[in-house]
Write a protein that holds these residues in place. Structure first.
Motif, PDB file in Angstrom:
ATOM      1  N   ASP A  45     -14.071  -5.109  17.648  1.00 25.49           N
ATOM      2  CA  ASP A  45     -14.285  -5.154  16.200  1.00 25.49           C
ATOM      3  C   ASP A  45     -13.620  -6.404  15.641  1.00 25.49           C
ATOM      4  OD1 ASP A  45     -13.236  -3.056  13.389  1.00 25.49           O
ATOM      5  OD2 ASP A  45     -14.763  -4.612  13.559  1.00 25.49           O
ATOM      6  N   ARG A  89      -0.798  -6.738  12.389  1.00 22.06           N
ATOM      7  CA  ARG A  89       0.368  -5.864  12.340  1.00 22.06           C
ATOM      8  C   ARG A  89       0.422  -5.011  13.582  1.00 22.06           C
ATOM      9  NH1 ARG A  89      -2.328  -1.187   8.956  1.00 22.06           N
ATOM     10  NH2 ARG A  89      -4.359  -1.643   9.799  1.00 22.06           N
ATOM     11  N   LEU A 137     -19.808   1.124  15.023  1.00 18.99           N
ATOM     12  CA  LEU A 137     -18.881   0.939  16.142  1.00 18.99           C
ATOM     13  C   LEU A 137     -18.087   2.206  16.407  1.00 18.99           C
ATOM     14  CD1 LEU A 137     -18.463  -1.650  17.809  1.00 18.99           C
ATOM     15  CD2 LEU A 137     -16.269  -1.910  16.662  1.00 18.99           C
ATOM     16  N   SER A 138     -17.699   2.898  15.338  1.00 16.55           N
ATOM     17  CA  SER A 138     -16.925   4.128  15.519  1.00 16.55           C
ATOM     18  C   SER A 138     -17.779   5.197  16.198  1.00 16.55           C
ATOM     19  CB  SER A 138     -16.386   4.629  14.187  1.00 16.55           C
ATOM     20  OG  SER A 138     -17.420   5.119  13.364  1.00 16.55           O
ATOM     21  N   GLN A 154      -1.099 -11.543  21.456  1.00 17.87           N
ATOM     22  CA  GLN A 154      -1.225 -10.106  21.189  1.00 17.87           C
ATOM     23  C   GLN A 154      -2.663  -9.645  21.402  1.00 17.87           C
ATOM     24  OE1 GLN A 154       0.703  -8.344  17.700  1.00 17.87           O
ATOM     25  NE2 GLN A 154       1.859 -10.252  17.412  1.00 17.87           N
ATOM     26  N   GLY A 179       1.603  -1.221  14.963  1.00 16.94           N
ATOM     27  CA  GLY A 179       1.611   0.111  14.368  1.00 16.94           C
ATOM     28  C   GLY A 179       2.933   0.841  14.521  1.00 16.94           C
ATOM     29  N   ALA A 196      -7.153  -6.002  14.203  1.00 20.71           N
ATOM     30  CA  ALA A 196      -5.727  -6.132  13.902  1.00 20.71           C
ATOM     31  C   ALA A 196      -4.857  -5.959  15.131  1.00 20.71           C
ATOM     32  CB  ALA A 196      -5.355  -5.101  12.844  1.00 20.71           C
ATOM     33  N   PHE A 197      -5.417  -6.218  16.303  1.00 18.99           N
ATOM     34  CA  PHE A 197      -4.729  -6.082  17.587  1.00 18.99           C
ATOM     35  C   PHE A 197      -4.347  -4.620  17.865  1.00 18.99           C
ATOM     36  CE2 PHE A 197      -4.836 -10.271  16.466  1.00 18.99           C
ATOM     37  CZ  PHE A 197      -3.722 -10.834  15.881  1.00 18.99           C
ATOM     38  N   ASN A 198      -3.653  -4.012  16.898  1.00 22.87           N
ATOM     39  CA  ASN A 198      -3.277  -2.591  17.028  1.00 22.87           C
ATOM     40  C   ASN A 198      -2.454  -2.303  18.269  1.00 22.87           C
ATOM     41  OD1 ASN A 198      -4.325  -1.905  14.591  1.00 22.87           O
ATOM     42  ND2 ASN A 198      -6.131  -0.856  15.376  1.00 22.87           N
ATOM     43  N   LEU A 199      -1.565  -3.221  18.587  1.00 21.41           N
ATOM     44  CA  LEU A 199      -0.577  -2.891  19.609  1.00 21.41           C
ATOM     45  C   LEU A 199       0.526  -2.040  18.962  1.00 21.41           C
ATOM     46  CD1 LEU A 199      -0.189  -6.355  21.375  1.00 21.41           C
ATOM     47  CD2 LEU A 199      -1.636  -4.422  22.032  1.00 21.41           C
ATOM     48  N   ILE A 200       1.207  -1.236  19.765  1.00 21.94           N
ATOM     49  CA  ILE A 200       2.287  -0.382  19.239  1.00 21.94           C
ATOM     50  C   ILE A 200       3.587  -1.143  19.420  1.00 21.94           C
ATOM     51  CG2 ILE A 200       3.493   1.807  19.503  1.00 21.94           C
ATOM     52  CD1 ILE A 200       0.790   2.980  20.358  1.00 21.94           C
ATOM     53  N   LEU A 214      -9.805   1.737  13.166  1.00 25.17           N
ATOM     54  CA  LEU A 214     -10.725   0.636  12.888  1.00 25.17           C
ATOM     55  C   LEU A 214     -10.555   0.091  11.478  1.00 25.17           C
ATOM     56  CD1 LEU A 214     -14.061   1.943  14.454  1.00 25.17           C
ATOM     57  CD2 LEU A 214     -12.517   0.218  15.357  1.00 25.17           C
ATOM     58  N   ARG A 239      -5.441  -4.263  27.608  1.00 24.52           N
ATOM     59  CA  ARG A 239      -5.409  -2.804  27.428  1.00 24.52           C
ATOM     60  C   ARG A 239      -6.824  -2.226  27.493  1.00 24.52           C
ATOM     61  NH1 ARG A 239      -3.099  -0.835  21.798  1.00 24.52           N
ATOM     62  NH2 ARG A 239      -5.078  -1.729  21.122  1.00 24.52           N
ATOM     63  N   TYR A 284      -9.049  -1.809   8.669  1.00 24.33           N
ATOM     64  CA  TYR A 284      -8.084  -2.883   8.519  1.00 24.33           C
ATOM     65  C   TYR A 284      -7.922  -3.130   7.032  1.00 24.33           C
ATOM     66  CZ  TYR A 284      -5.875  -7.368   8.453  1.00 24.33           C
ATOM     67  OH  TYR A 284      -5.009  -8.378   8.201  1.00 24.33           O
ATOM     68  N   THR A 310     -18.754  -1.140  11.034  1.00 24.89           N
ATOM     69  CA  THR A 310     -17.608  -0.397  11.557  1.00 24.89           C
ATOM     70  C   THR A 310     -17.993   1.043  11.835  1.00 24.89           C
ATOM     71  OG1 THR A 310     -16.101  -1.845  10.349  1.00 24.89           O
ATOM     72  CG2 THR A 310     -15.247   0.279  11.077  1.00 24.89           C
ATOM     73  N   PHE A 328      -9.420  -4.330  18.793  1.00 26.95           N
ATOM     74  CA  PHE A 328      -9.456  -4.215  17.335  1.00 26.95           C
ATOM     75  C   PHE A 328      -9.173  -5.558  16.669  1.00 26.95           C
ATOM     76  CE2 PHE A 328      -9.576   0.332  17.461  1.00 26.95           C
ATOM     77  CZ  PHE A 328      -8.784   0.716  18.524  1.00 26.95           C
ATOM     78  N   ILE A 370      -4.465   4.835  16.624  1.00 27.03           N
ATOM     79  CA  ILE A 370      -4.675   4.001  17.807  1.00 27.03           C
ATOM     80  C   ILE A 370      -4.601   4.841  19.072  1.00 27.03           C
ATOM     81  CG2 ILE A 370      -3.707   2.118  19.191  1.00 27.03           C
ATOM     82  CD1 ILE A 370      -2.635   0.989  16.488  1.00 27.03           C
ATOM     83  N   ASN A 422      -8.232 -12.171  12.877  1.00 29.22           N
ATOM     84  CA  ASN A 422      -6.868 -12.498  12.467  1.00 29.22           C
ATOM     85  C   ASN A 422      -6.297 -13.675  13.226  1.00 29.22           C
ATOM     86  OD1 ASN A 422      -7.084 -10.371  10.789  1.00 29.22           O
ATOM     87  ND2 ASN A 422      -5.463  -9.136  11.721  1.00 29.22           N
ATOM     88  N   PRO A 466      -9.196   9.400  14.134  1.00 29.08           N
ATOM     89  CA  PRO A 466      -9.008   8.191  14.940  1.00 29.08           C
ATOM     90  C   PRO A 466      -9.763   6.979  14.383  1.00 29.08           C
ATOM     91  CG  PRO A 466     -10.433   9.763  16.092  1.00 29.08           C
ATOM     92  CD  PRO A 466      -9.873  10.473  14.911  1.00 29.08           C
ATOM     93  N   LEU A 508     -15.379   7.640  18.257  1.00 26.77           N
ATOM     94  CA  LEU A 508     -14.310   7.977  17.314  1.00 26.77           C
ATOM     95  C   LEU A 508     -14.830   8.958  16.268  1.00 26.77           C
ATOM     96  CD1 LEU A 508     -12.713   4.462  16.697  1.00 26.77           C
ATOM     97  CD2 LEU A 508     -11.937   6.264  18.244  1.00 26.77           C
ATOM     98  N   PHE A 515     -11.397  -0.449  23.726  1.00 27.55           N
ATOM     99  CA  PHE A 515     -11.426  -0.944  22.344  1.00 27.55           C
ATOM    100  C   PHE A 515     -10.628  -2.229  22.197  1.00 27.55           C
ATOM    101  CE2 PHE A 515     -13.603   1.685  19.411  1.00 27.55           C
ATOM    102  CZ  PHE A 515     -13.605   2.976  19.909  1.00 27.55           C
TER     103      PHE A 515
END
Lengths: 236, 809
Positions: free
Chosen positions: A173, B402, A55-56, A154, B404, A98-102, B806, A161, B808, A52, A96, B719, A178, B802, A61, A94
């Motif tokens: 990542d 999840r 990757l960052s 998702q 955000g 955990a999907f990381n959608l808002i 990443l 995106r 989790y 990770t 992710f 994110i 999931n 940021p 990042l 990116f």
């Protein structure tokens, strides 16, 4: 004789050290890595090996403690956070674990988010979003909210995106971490399709089923490249 | 009960584990409940506590009216009304006065009341010592008896239980102490410290034209007020027919005494109670937000409880118990704070608020505090309790992908913050209006120069100064000594200084019919020639009084501009004549030559319009005037330096004429003006304090919800940053969130304030209740504070790493 093409990504002697009050943690040490445009690379290794973190750094990042990072011919290891954000918006996509959608934004709004940060105009954004969602087969869910979609859907929106702005490189990542096996396979098929269309993909994964999809596997162990890498291993 | 006790213990334990949170809530509650309880104790004491009389609602104020305006009774009218009346059990006259009380100690001038012999029977109060007046003692010659108040008995006579039968001198007359009233009567209708009988003479009973009596009545059992009012209307008609010269345009009206006593303060006090209630509501909204955030972080614990069998009722009860524990702790601390708060309000509140001194934390106030505590606990606890009980166990226990946004868009919490901002704006605009009003009031030109002027009162006892000539001579001598005193730039005597209550007379300008319908009601001031110079009242036309304006010469008067306009509209009043006061010996109108016009003086108060006034030289004052004035004059001295130094000059001037006479009510004119503004300044100061507190609480509320939102949205922010957002874009997003909350709150607050500030109309001076600049300033101030409160967590949000996108977990 093959022409020498500059790699899209070049890391030279990159280290990342985290400092706390009592402890210095060397998350990465002496990383030398090149990724060419159009390559599909997997980064693998046991938990805590620095995947990770790597990757960052690749995704801008974070910045390396030592060494250099050249992206598309531009040195990026010493950029300020604001400069990294601008480069990131233009060049990195990116995906992710955990999907990381808002959740409060619709599918459309989630996909257009990085395009807004890039400063793209409204009409152009709309076109890019529609194109990306069509590529992942979810144009019909454009006005839905993430909470109304399955996990697989998702993640496909997250892929849309990531690709909407035609980034230079896609960083993923654990994109199937999931998901159940069926949905995971769908996402991996999508990534393979994107690669065939010319995308440069760098993916972190544990799952041995998906190692074979990549052209090259980079092994990390205790923050260092495994002795086997970086070797080309052409996949027929 | 076991469950309740268990929940109580659990709540205490849980709160002890979060000391910062618990302390913040308890302190906020203590402050707000303490303030509300303090204000309530004043409101209760002034407006609601039962007067210490038998059936206080049955005590009526019976008043004569003139041209529809309520006024005082004449002795003759009272006597005739009492004779003709069939429906009143008691109809008692009383009037305030001041008497020189002399014992072994130095003489002291005290507030007193002359009352009818059945005064205490009307009130239904028995004396603590001795007895009340007998009817035969309410006659001239037999009226040398006195009843003391408990306060005077303790302060002046050392609570001597052998006081009954003791002789004291009142205005030089020996009087016997026959009773001491209980301490419960220490609130007095006229501020009196002792009571003496009226002792009206037959001549006084025959007089229908001097109106100075207050009359209290109590109806016979079974008689309605309507029937009594009808009877009084008939009596008033009869009086008009029998005494047309004195009773033209007069009527009689009834009202309830306890309501009349506080009429001028009701609006002000209830406004303060409402305002402090708003502050408490804002505090409850803040605490509710804190509890909602707390319940969100304990979702897993609640889910586990539900999973192992806790029903919704159990969960709600447990959460509510925690709220009530907080409320109890805050309420207890607040009640203790109220003990000091009430003392401070009594100490610093205006002295003229009736019964303010009796405000205390007694049983009714404690009951209020308990109810308020319980209500507050329910108010801020019920929403978090219901919210915490609606979680599905499986939601908190399952893992997985999840989105955000966890809790970043909580409508209920947003609504609470919007409500806080709206309430804060209402309080700020109310305070702003009162401040503007106070500034306007302080800027009013009173019509005279109050700086460096000291004033004090002197009363000449009737037992020593028995004729008008003796009174006039004594005051003339005092004036002479005062004017010649070293250290005085100017000095004068006046019957009543500005801002002192005084009497009025009916004036008829020459040329108009000499009848009551032509009369202009005007305030009388009897003055020595140096008065206008001492007070720096500007002469507009003509001249002021001189030493040549004395008995036996042309009778003159000076009028103010207001009277000039009414009496001689569009004309020069100099050289014209006005009939007033006593007639000539041949019965013709007592005409006086207008020799001067002075500027209007705001004698009734800075917020009042100037009243018609006329001045007579003391050397030419009508003999009857000394009776109207109770043989009392005010001494006024202007100095260059500290006016307080003039007190000794006053005392020397008086003792040079009569060593037994005290000078009392000594105060500078500046202090008198400040005192007259007391109620206004008191409520302005308190409402401003509440406004500031509301602003602070609203800012804390905005900060809290934005900060909580940032914490909850950390993942989302990471994110956004990972996707290319700049730090300033994230900061802008968070601040915009706060701005939207503030904007909606201000809009709601604006509408609410526009509706509620109209209730302040009677308290405002030269300011509209919807004054746009005040509203604008309040809104801008609140918006600025809200945005600043949002800025801090927004800056924190812009610095989110940021890389968190990443992570989790």
């Amino acid at each position: 004789m093959a022409l020498a093409i500059d790699p899209l990504i070049r890391l030279a002697g990159v280290s990342k050290i985290f400092h706390t009050k009592e402890v210095e943690t060397h998350a990465l040490s002496g990383i030398d890595l090149e990724i060419r445009a159009g390559e599909y690379v997997v980064i693998s290794g046991p938990s805590g090996c620095g995947k990770t973190t790597l990757l960052s750094l690749l995704g801008l990042l974070d910045s390396p403690s030592e060494g250099s990072y050249v992206l598309a011919g531009e040195p990026v290891s010493s950029l300020t956070p604001a400069q990294r954000a601008r480069v990131r918006a233009r060049t990195i996509g990116f995906i992710f674990q955990a999907f990381n959608l808002i959740g409060d934004l619709t599918v459309f709004q989630n996909v257009e988010l990085p395009l807004k940060y890039r400063g793209m105009r409204g009409a152009e954004r709309r076109g890019a979003v529609h194109e990306a969602l069509e590529r992942v087969g979810l144009l019909h869910r454009i006005h839905h909210y993430p909470g109304q979609l399955s996990g697989g859907q998702q993640q496909r929106v997250a892929v849309a995106r990531a690709v909407a702005g035609h980034p230079l490189v896609l960083l993923a990542d654990e994109p199937t971490g999931n998901l159940d096996s069926q949905n995971g396979s769908q996402v991996m098929d999508l990534l393979a399709e994107l690669h065939q269309q010319g995308a440069t993909i760098c993916m972190v994964t544990h799952d041995p089923r998906y190692l074979k999809q990549a052209q090259r596997t980079i092994y990390l162990f205790d923050g260092r490249l495994d002795g086997r890498g970086p070797f080309h291993r052409e996949v027929a | 009960m076991d469950t309740l006790l268990r929940d109580f213990r659990l709540a205490v334990r849980s709160l002890r584990r979060s000391p910062t949170f618990s302390l913040a809530v308890i302190l906020t509650l203590a402050l707000c409940i303490g303030a509300t309880t303090s204000i309530f104790s004043v409101v209760y004491a002034v407006l609601f506590r039962r007067l210490p009389y038998t059936d206080p609602s049955g005590i009526l104020l019976v008043r004569e009216t003139w041209r529809g305006q309520p006024g005082s009774f004449s002795v003759g009218n009272w006597a005739d009304t009492k004779r003709a009346d069939q429906l009143f059990q008691h109809l008692v006259p009383l009037r305030g006065t001041r008497l020189n009380l002399a014992t072994e100690n130095a003489p002291e001038n005290v507030d007193a009341a002359r009352v009818g012999s059945d005064f205490f029977d009307l009130l239904g109060v028995r004396p603590a010592l001795g007895r009340v007046f007998q009817p035969e003692e309410d006659r001239p010659g037999s009226d040398n008896v006195v009843i003391l108040s408990d306060r005077l008995w303790r302060e002046r006579f050392g609570a001597d239980r052998g006081i009954i039968g003791r002789s004291v001198r009142l205005d030089g007359r020996p009087c016997t102490v026959i009773g001491v009233m209980p301490a419960s009567l220490d609130f007095f209708i006229m501020g009196e410290q002792l009571w003496v009988p009226n002792g009206f003479t037959p001549e006084q009973v025959a007089m229908h034209d001097e109106h100075y009596l207050t009359v209290l009545g109590r109806l016979k059992p079974g008689v309605t007020r309507g029937a009594a009012q009808a009877e009084l209307a008939q009596i008033a008609t009869s009086l008009r027919e029998r005494y047309p010269r004195d009773n033209q345009e007069r009527g009689i009206t009834l009202s309830q005494l306890d309501r009349e006593l506080v009429r001028g303060y009701r609006a002000r006090l209830l406004t303060l109670l409402g305002a402090v209630g708003f502050v408490l509501l804002i505090a409850c909204a803040n605490i509710a937000n804190l509890l909602l955030a707390r319940s969100a972080t304990r979702g897993r614990e609640t889910a586990i409880r539900a999973a192992v069998g806790a029903g919704r009722g159990h969960l709600v009860q447990q959460a509510l118990t925690e709220s009530l524990v907080l409320a109890l702790a805050g309420g207890a601390a607040g009640t203790i704070l109220a003990l000091w708060g009430v003392r401070a309000l009594v100490a610093f509140g205006p002295a003229d608020i009736p019964r303010l001194v009796s405000a205390r934390v007694d049983t009714p106030v404690l009951a209020f505090a308990v109810l308020l505590t319980g209500f507050s606990g329910l108010l801020f606890g019920v929403a978090p309790a219901l919210r915490s009980s609606t979680r599905f166990p499986q939601d908190a226990l399952k893992e997985g992908g999840r989105t955000g946004h966890a809790g970043g868009r909580d409508r209920l919490r947003h609504a609470l913050v919007v409500a806080e901002i709206a309430l804060a704006l209402v309080l700020l605009t109310g305070a702003g209006l009162l401040i503007r009003s106070a500034v306007a009031l302080n800027s009013v030109d009173p019509g005279f120069e109050p700086k460096h002027v000291l004033a004090g009162r002197v009363s000449l006892p009737a037992s020593t100064y028995q004729t008008p000539d003796q009174v006039s001579q004594a005051f003339t001598e005092i004036a002479r000594h005062l004017e010649q005193a070293r250290g005085a730039d100017a000095a004068a005597l006046v019957s009543t200084a500005p801002l002192e209550a005084g009497g009025s007379n009916g004036l008829v300008p020459e040329g108009r019919p000499y009848e009551v319908s032509s009369a202009i009601d005007a305030m009388l001031r009897v003055v020595t020639p140096g008065y206008f110079q001492t007070m720096r009242i500007t002469l507009k036309r003509g001249r002021t009084f001189t030493e040549q304006d004395r008995a036996g010469t042309q009778k003159v008067m000076i009028i103010n501009e207001r009277l000039a306009r009414e009496a001689f509209p569009g004309q020069d009043p100099i050289g014209k004549r006005i009939a007033c006061c006593e007639p000539e010996p041949d019965g013709s109108p007592g005409l006086k030559l207008v020799v001067g016009v002075v500027n209007d003086v705001l004698a009734m108060g800075l917020s009042q319009e100037p009243y018609p006034e006329f001045y007579l030289p003391m050397a030419q004052s009508p003999k009857a005037a000394w009776h109207w004035l109770d043989q009392t004059m005010t001494l006024a001295v202007r100095t260059t330096g500290d006016p307080h130094a003039a007190a000794s000059l006053m005392r020397q001037a008086v003792t040079a004429v009569d060593r037994t006479l005290p000078v009392y009510n000594i105060a500078t004119m500046d202090d008198r003006i400040t005192a007259s503004l007391g109620p206004s300044q008191f409520s302005t100061m308190l409402l401003t304090a509440f406004g500031v507190l509301a602003l602070l609480l609203a800012a804390i509320g905005v900060y809290g919800i934005i900060s909580y939102g940032v914490t909850q949205r950390t993942q989302e922010i990471g994110i956004r940053l990972a996707l290319g957002a700049q730090g300033h874009e994230v900061l802008g997003m968070i601040v915009r969130h706060g701005a939207v909350l503030a904007g909606v709150g201000l809009a709601v607050g604006l509408v609410t304030a526009l509706a509620l500030t109209r209730l302040l109309s009677t308290l405002l001076f030269q300011v509209s209740p919807t004054d746009p600049p005040t509203f604008a300033i309040g809104a801008v101030l609140l918006a600025t504070v809200a945005l600043l409160a949002a800025l801090l967590p927004a800056m924190r949000a812009s610095r989110v790493d940021p890389v968190i996108a990443l992570r989790y977990e």
